[in-house]
Design a protein around this motif. Structure first.
Motif, short mmCIF file in Angstrom:
data_model
loop_
_atom_site.label_atom_id
_atom_site.label_comp_id
_atom_site.label_asym_id
_atom_site.label_seq_id
_atom_site.Cartn_x
_atom_site.Cartn_y
_atom_site.Cartn_z
N GLY A 1 0.80 -1.22 0.00
CA GLY A 1 0.00 0.00 0.00
C GLY A 1 0.83 1.28 0.00
O GLY A 1 0.27 2.37 0.03
N ILE A 2 2.15 1.13 -0.04
CA ILE A 2 3.04 2.29 -0.04
C ILE A 2 3.89 2.28 -1.30
O ILE A 2 4.58 1.30 -1.59
N ASP A 3 3.83 3.36 -2.06
CA ASP A 3 4.61 3.47 -3.31
C ASP A 3 6.05 3.88 -3.05
O ASP A 3 6.97 3.40 -3.71
N GLU A 4 6.25 4.77 -2.09
CA GLU A 4 7.61 5.28 -1.85
C GLU A 4 7.76 5.69 -0.39
O GLU A 4 6.81 6.21 0.21
N VAL A 5 8.94 5.44 0.15
CA VAL A 5 9.27 5.81 1.52
C VAL A 5 10.47 6.72 1.50
O VAL A 5 11.49 6.42 0.87
N ARG A 6 10.39 7.85 2.18
CA ARG A 6 11.54 8.75 2.33
C ARG A 6 11.91 8.78 3.81
O ARG A 6 11.10 9.21 4.64
N ASP A 7 13.10 8.30 4.11
CA ASP A 7 13.58 8.25 5.49
C ASP A 7 14.11 9.63 5.86
O ASP A 7 15.08 10.12 5.27
N LEU A 8 13.48 10.27 6.84
CA LEU A 8 13.85 11.63 7.25
C LEU A 8 14.84 11.62 8.41
O LEU A 8 15.27 12.67 8.86
N GLY A 9 15.22 10.40 8.88
CA GLY A 9 16.15 10.29 10.00
C GLY A 9 15.44 10.33 11.34
O GLY A 9 14.37 10.94 11.48
#
Length: 207
Positions: A61-69
């Protein structure tokens, strides 16, 4: 009259935050922002008490993940990946942000009319969606008068209710330019209003 409804709802299978929190039941997901987009998509910004990068990346269900730290993330939600549940959309209410998700349960605070609150609960019941009403209260009328609010803020800020107490009744009375007996009466009324307002919530959350 505006009501404030606090309700916990079990998110369905397939909902990204519900599934991820069920995979990591010890984690608390704090959804800081969520933005629904067209065709059931959306974006969300969240933080977690545990590292959940792999669970987010592997969810369909998630297209993209951006790790913000620092266990903070921004995600692009796929179509039907999970935004607000159908019952919330049908009633037309928007939960306050931020909100938390734990082990598949979302904890929402919703400000709406009493009629909308009843409609939401009925839809959840009709749809066999597990839910728990944590508290309801009216926000359309003042709990405290302006003078009581001033005394409440002063007592709280000066540590009158701290343990140990940081200011005595006499010192607080002097600060507020009131007699000790008058202040005592005001405090007693304030304590009664606050305790009565939150009595049901205390009972629900205490053994």
């Amino acid at each position: 009259m505006v009501n404030q409804l606090r309700i916990e709802v079990r998110l369905p299978e397939g909902h990204w935050s519900g599934d991820v929190s069920r995979q990591r039941p010890e984690a608390v997901l704090r959804i800081e922002e969520t933005m629904p987009l067209a065709r059931g998509r959306g974006t969300a910004k969240l933080s977690s008490s545990s590292e959940i990068t792999s669970e987010l990346n592997s969810h369909s269900g998630i297209d993209e993940v951006r790790d913000l730290g620092g266990n903070r993330y921004e995600v692009d939600i796929a179509p039907k990946g999970g935004g607000y549940i159908k019952e919330i959309r049908e009633v037309g209410v928007i939960p306050q942000s931020p909100f938390e998700v734990r082990d598949g349960w979302v904890d929402w605070i919703i400000e709406c009319s009493a009629g909308k609150s009843r409609e939401l609960v009925q839809l959840l019941r009709d749809g066999d969606v597990p839910y728990r009403v944590v508290s309801t209260r009216s926000t359309g009328s003042r709990m405290l008068t302006p003078r009581q609010r001033l005394i409440f803020d002063s007592a709280l800020n000066e540590g009158y209710w701290d343990t140990p107490r940081r200011i005595t009744l006499s010192a607080l009375a002097e600060l507020l330019e009131l007699s000790k007996s008058t202040l005592s009466v005001h405090l007693h009324k304030i304590e009664g209003v606050v305790l009565n307002s939150f009595a049901d919530e205390v009972r629900r959350n205490s053994p």
